[in-house]
Design an enzyme around this catalytic site. Structure first.
Site, PDB file in Angstrom:
ATOM      1  N   ARG A   1       0.817  -1.217   0.000  1.00 20.11           N
ATOM      2  CA  ARG A   1       0.000   0.000   0.000  1.00 20.11           C
ATOM      3  C   ARG A   1       0.850   1.265   0.000  1.00 20.11           C
ATOM      4  O   ARG A   1       0.439   2.282  -0.568  1.00 20.11           O
ATOM      5  CB  ARG A   1      -0.909   0.005   1.229  1.00 20.11           C
TER       6      ARG A   1
ATOM      7  N   LYS B   1     -19.198 -18.214   0.692  1.00 18.56           N
ATOM      8  CA  LYS B   1     -20.657 -18.090   0.742  1.00 18.56           C
ATOM      9  C   LYS B   1     -21.292 -17.328  -0.411  1.00 18.56           C
ATOM     10  O   LYS B   1     -20.785 -16.302  -0.837  1.00 18.56           O
ATOM     11  CB  LYS B   1     -21.042 -17.410   2.053  1.00 18.56           C
TER      12      LYS B   1
ATOM     13  N   GLY C   1     -10.308  -9.514  -0.938  1.00 15.89           N
ATOM     14  CA  GLY C   1      -9.516 -10.189   0.096  1.00 15.89           C
ATOM     15  C   GLY C   1      -8.758 -11.446  -0.263  1.00 15.89           C
ATOM     16  O   GLY C   1      -7.556 -11.394  -0.549  1.00 15.89           O
TER      17      GLY C   1
ATOM     18  N   GLY D   1     -12.781  -4.245   0.194  1.00 15.50           N
ATOM     19  CA  GLY D   1     -14.161  -3.802   0.392  1.00 15.50           C
ATOM     20  C   GLY D   1     -14.599  -2.797  -0.659  1.00 15.50           C
ATOM     21  O   GLY D   1     -15.699  -2.877  -1.203  1.00 15.50           O
TER      22      GLY D   1
END
Ligand code: AMP
Length: 399
Positions: free
Chosen positions: A36, A199, A355, A378
């Site tokens: 980053r 999921k 992620g 995100g």
């Protein structure tokens, strides 16, 4: 028209730049992944080279609006100086009345780092008067923190509203936004999205939003079993979200409506325990024995997915195809990484985001073999969901 960072003359100006230096540390406070920080270098250097000063704002950890030594940026300064290749002047309190004057007294091309912006409760609450205070520190505002662009915090969004014409995306933000556009708006067909992970429930809005833009959808990982159940398959002990079976049926219908070809795994690597050392067998995904669970995609699925990927001109990848954290069940995700690398070498554009697929790509060495790896998990998912990111909207809005 949108102001362009690259066309602006920063000489004599103080640029207030929001970056994302929320980096992981080991127990000795060594930075273990500087990605980053490296990613912000281009924007910082551009301003410094054109004769401006840079005042960096970043959050670090979750100090919850309170000062603490644990989350102070001060002790990281020597490491940051080394990574950025520039000396840093540390501003302990960006809200102090003397802060602006203190910054002005430095010569041009100086780099200033403010203390952790989340030490102030007004940051996360998006407090207007806190943003007004921060705005006094700079003549222009630059947002280069894609990782926090989905938050409406004082330094990521409200602050931008204090600058009318002199607010810009940094070079990293430009690249991130362009990469998403390159897939969803300007992508060359065929466009394939690979969605894996645990999921269905966490990816549903992403899938629904991208359907109108894509031609092929590959579904893998734990979430595939909910679709297999919806098709009447027996999945044994595999992960299934029983309450999402209807949703899977609905998504399959939507694929037909949008003319998207859905590719589900046809076989799995199964085991009786969720354990790397567990004995494995290859099973037909529709007939997994009742005492076994599918933890990776099998060889037939890998071959099938390989062919779809190699036919694609644009590829979006989010989520692993199996439990890649255990080497026994990493082969399907590795095969997918290989196929995407091969397609990229042949000219396809590939974007990896979110992620776990990002950690996979880094850990297994695919970073330079794909076209773009997003730095913001995100934020990337929210923009794929079609949501407007507050950090982006605040720059594009006219005020
Ligand atoms: P997500 O955060 O939703 O992208 O999910 C990533 C996680 O899904 C990883 O930790 C994988 O280990 C896990 N995963 C992938 N495939 C399976 C599977 N077949 N069964 C259980 N977990 C899985």
């Amino acid at each position: 028209m949108q102001n362009s960072f690259s066309d602006f003359d920063f000489s004599g100006k103080i640029a207030l730049m929001r970056v994302d230096f929320n980096v992981p540390l080991d127990e000795k406070k060594n930075i273990t992944d500087a990605t980053r920080i490296q990613a912000a270098k281009d924007s910082i250097n551009t301003v410094l080279q054109s004769g401006g000063k840079v005042v960096l704002l970043t959050h670090f950890g979750r100090p919850k609006g309170k000062k603490s030594e644990e989350f102070s940026l001060q002790s990281l300064v020597p490491q940051l100086e080394e990574i950025l290749g520039h000396s840093i002047n540390f501003l302990e309190d960006p809200t102090s009345v003397n802060a602006r004057k203190w910054i002005e007294d430095f010569p041009e091309k100086s780099l200033i780092l403010c203390e952790n912006i989340r030490f102030y409760p007004g940051e996360e609450s998006g407090d207007d008067s806190f943003a007004t205070q921060l705005a006094k520190l700079g003549d222009v505002y630059i947002n280069d923190a894609f990782g926090t662009a989905h938050r409406r915090h004082a330094s990521t969004a409200v602050l931008a509203e204090k600058f009318s014409k002199t607010k810009f995306f940094g070079l990293l933000m430009e690249k991130e936004l362009h990469a998403i556009e390159k897939v969803l708006k300007e992508g060359k067909h065929p466009i394939t999205a690979v969605i894996g992970g645990a999921k269905v429930s966490s990816k549903i809005t992403v899938i629904e939003n991208i359907l109108p833009a894509i031609d092929h959808l590959i579904i893998g990982g734990g979430m595939a079993f909910t679709f297999i159940r919806a098709n009447g398959g027996m999945v044994g002990k595999s992960m299934v979200e029983e309450d999402k079976i209807e949703l899977a049926v609905d998504l399959m219908r939507k694929c037909e409506t949008y003319n998207v070809k859905l590719h589900l795994p046809v076989d799995v690597i199964a085991a009786s325990e969720f354990n790397n050392a567990s004995e494995t067998s290859e099973e037909d995904i529709m007939k997994i024995p009742f005492d076994k669970m599918g933890l990776d995609v099998g060889p037939k699925s890998r071959a099938l997915f390989h062919d779809v990927i190699l036919d694609s001109k644009t590829i979006l990848w989010n989520g692993p195809l199996g439990v890649f954290e255990m080497p026994t069940f990493a082969k399907g995700t590795v095969a997918l990484g290989d196929a995407i690398a091969e397609a990229t070498a042949l000219g396809a554009f590939s974007l990896v985001g979110g992620g776990d697929s990002v950690s996979f790509v880094k850990q297994f060495g695919y970073e330079d073999k794909v076209s773009y790896v997003s730095t913001g998990g995100g934020a990337m998912l929210e923009s794929l969901e079609g949501k407007e990111l507050p950090g982006v909207a605040a720059i594009t809005a006219k005020n």
